[in-house]
Write a protein that holds these residues in place. Structure first.
Motif, short mmCIF file in Angstrom:
data_model
loop_
_atom_site.label_atom_id
_atom_site.label_comp_id
_atom_site.label_asym_id
_atom_site.label_seq_id
_atom_site.Cartn_x
_atom_site.Cartn_y
_atom_site.Cartn_z
N ASP A 2 0.82 -1.20 0.00
CA ASP A 2 0.00 0.00 0.00
C ASP A 2 0.86 1.26 0.00
N ASP A 330 -0.13 -1.96 15.82
CA ASP A 330 -1.45 -1.53 16.24
C ASP A 330 -1.44 -1.27 17.74
N ARG A 347 -7.92 -10.54 15.38
CA ARG A 347 -8.04 -9.80 14.13
C ARG A 347 -6.99 -10.30 13.11
N PRO A 348 -7.41 -10.62 11.90
CA PRO A 348 -6.49 -11.25 10.93
C PRO A 348 -5.46 -10.30 10.35
N ASP A 349 -5.70 -9.00 10.45
CA ASP A 349 -4.76 -8.03 9.87
C ASP A 349 -3.88 -7.38 10.93
N GLN A 351 -1.02 -5.97 13.16
CA GLN A 351 0.32 -5.54 12.77
C GLN A 351 1.20 -5.34 13.99
N ALA A 355 3.37 -3.43 7.56
CA ALA A 355 3.52 -4.16 6.30
C ALA A 355 4.87 -3.91 5.65
N GLU A 358 7.71 -5.62 7.71
CA GLU A 358 7.54 -7.07 7.63
C GLU A 358 8.03 -7.59 6.29
N TYR A 399 -0.87 -10.36 19.16
CA TYR A 399 -0.88 -10.11 17.71
C TYR A 399 -0.61 -11.44 16.99
N ALA A 401 -1.88 -13.08 14.52
CA ALA A 401 -1.86 -13.11 13.06
C ALA A 401 -0.52 -12.59 12.54
N ALA A 402 0.02 -11.55 13.17
CA ALA A 402 1.33 -11.04 12.76
C ALA A 402 2.41 -12.08 13.02
N ARG A 405 2.20 -14.82 10.34
CA ARG A 405 2.77 -14.40 9.05
C ARG A 405 4.30 -14.47 9.11
#
Length: 531
Positions: A2, A330, A347-349, A351, A355, A358, A399, A401-402, A405
């Motif tokens: 982004d 976050d 939450r799947p997003d 941080q 981004a 990472e 976190y 989800a982070a 990943r």
């Protein structure tokens, strides 16, 4: 990627040029005291070096004849400071020399970026201002990029609350031999004042006290750093080895996250500090951090923003990725109150690194080619379920989800030798990072070593009531210790041996060094094994 991520990476790439041009413009209009005369010794904050490259290193000092006074007792005019680097401790063979301006706008700090040195060898350095000479420091350049060094030795340490004890562990760190670097994961200072003797509050009764209350302004932060720099044991460690500085929360404000202060109007602190007001505090805090660390000009902050993540290569043996787990994360979920996970944790997003950072990390590790990938960061990655099923909302546990990943990215890229460094929790841990932390059969994809504090929370103890329960709930954790100290990492192509070094007390000086645990990670086999 982004637009925000692209912007952050663009700032990261342009940082060196921007820093150099900005400081050159500042120098052009700067009044200079060519022959300064000091009423007191100006090098009272010592010397340091950092971020070693194969051909150079950053040299640091800060002029402060009266360290706790505004501007360190210096007049408001720039001062030329000479520096020289030698191949021997008697300075008979000078390898490089130059001059920098110590400017009032930058707290009279000096950041000399030395080049033209030979890779993989020690050097000695010193500064001179007027007729005054600094203490002598010792540093070391990194090996050549494609060299295959037989050995790498480094230290991981941080969390040094001056009020909670004496920095004896730093004296022992200074005496370690052949150290390539010290990773300081953060909490170099503590921004708040501890509890008063006999009063309730966090931590032990103070052994020594900060000057003043909680810090908010640039001069406040400068004075707080000066208090810490004057500690003789910390001064010795910084003069003995090159540092890789990072920051955690207390360099700014406890448990800050992104643009949000601890006082976020939530359950713990219902009085809100607006983000635009907190940005002013971050700006002061980051400038003071840069002024007081051996960092390159590229890291000079722009207002409340700083690009502190970076990587350093140590031949083909290791690549060290210094991460920032505060600026892009976050806000902590569940009101930042430790306990069972609330809905927001899932939450799947989520941080932790953001981004851009990472992606920078995972892509850099994939391209590296070095045997060991060292993720030098601040807070625990491994799952640590506390009694009652609680988790810490300030760690990677909040976190997931982070974390997923990150670990999946390591596995997908076939990185068999990823080692994570952490701190923050004021005790020592070692464990395996499993792809699914809730499944004991899930494969380990990395290994984590968490350094204890240098002093924070005082002496510690031999036993902690909840330890057995925590280890039972977390079978991937192999070690826990509640004394203060640091970790020593001894690395070869075939293995990394990690020693947890501690002192039995910090409430009084001169504690002896003790080894509380030793573990090995074999190359190609993530996970810890007792040595």
């Amino acid at each position: 990627m982004d637009s925000t991520a692209r912007h952050i990476l663009a700032l990261h790439r342009r940082g060196l040029l921007r820093g150099a041009l900005g400081l050159a413009a500042l120098a052009a209009a700067q009044p200079v005291r060519a022959q300064p005369v000091f009423g007191r010794y100006p090098f009272r904050l010592g010397v340091a070096s950092g971020d070693p490259l194969p051909d150079g290193v950053v040299l640091w000092t800060r002029l402060a004849p009266d360290p706790l006074a505004p501007l360190g007792g210096m007049p408001a005019a720039a001062v030329p400071v000479g520096w020289e680097v030698a191949e021997d401790d008697r300075f008979a063979r000078i390898a490089a020399r130059g001059t920098e301006l110590a400017r009032p706008e930058l707290g009279f700090s000096v950041h000399a970026e030395v080049g033209g040195l030979q890779p993989g060898r020690p050097y000695w350095y010193r500064f001179r201002a007027g007729s005054e000479a600094s203490p002598v420091g010792r540093t070391r350049t990194a090996p050549a990029p494609e060299a295959a060094p037989a050995r790498l030795r480094f230290i991981n340490a941080g969390c040094q609350h001056l009020e909670h004890g004496w920095f004896t562990a730093w004296r022992h760190a200074a005496q370690e031999e052949e150290i390539d670097f010290v990773f300081h994961y953060g909490d170099y200072i503590y921004e708040h004042r501890g509890r008063l003797p006999g009063q309730p509050g966090w931590g032990p009764s103070p052994v020594r006290t900060h000057a003043g209350e909680e810090v908010h302004t640039l001069e406040d932060y400068r004075r707080r750093y000066a208090e810490y720099h004057m500690d003789a044991d910390l001064m010795a460690a910084q003069a003995a080895h090159p540092f890789l500085p990072s920051f955690d929360d207390h360099e700014v404000d406890n448990n800050w996250a992104g643009g949000i202060s601890e006082e976020d109007g939530g359950r713990r602190f219902p009085t809100l500090v607006p983000p635009e007001v907190f940005a002013l505090r971050k700006q002061a805090a980051f400038q003071a951090w840069w002024e007081n660390m051996p960092l390159r000009h590229a890291a000079l902050p722009r207002g409340p923003a700083i690009t502190a993540f970076r990587r350093l290569r140590f031949g083909r043996l290791a690549e060290v990725h210094v991460l920032d787990t505060r600026s892009f994360r976050d806000d902590q979920p569940c009101g930042d109150v430790n306990g069972p996970a609330c809905e927001t944790v899932a939450r799947p997003d989520a941080q932790m690194l953001g981004a851009a950072q990472e992606g920078w990390l995972l892509d850099g590790m994939a391209r590296s080619g070095a045997t060991w990938q060292v993720l030098a960061q601040q807070v625990m990655v491994m799952r640590r379920e506390l009694p009652g099923g609680a988790i810490s909302m300030d760690k990677w546990d909040a976190y997931p989800a982070a974390r997923a990943r990150l670990l999946q990215g390591i596995r997908d890229r076939g990185l068999a030798n990823a080692v994570v460094l952490a701190g923050d929790v004021h005790n020592a841990w070692a464990g395996s990072l499993r792809l699914d932390p809730l499944d004991e059969r899930s494969p380990a994809v990395a290994t984590e070593f968490v350094a204890s504090s240098i002093t924070s929370e005082g002496d510690g103890s031999e036993t902690v009531a909840s330890t057995a329960e925590v280890l039972r709930r977390n079978p991937h954790i192999a070690f826990f210790n509640n004394r203060r100290g640091y970790t020593l990492h001894d690395v070869t192509a075939g293995r990394m041996e990690v020693t947890f070094r501690a002192v039995p007390f910090v409430s009084r000086p001169d504690a002896a060094r003790e080894d509380r645990g030793r573990f090995v990670v074999e190359a190609g086999r993530p996970g810890v094994t007792p040595a």
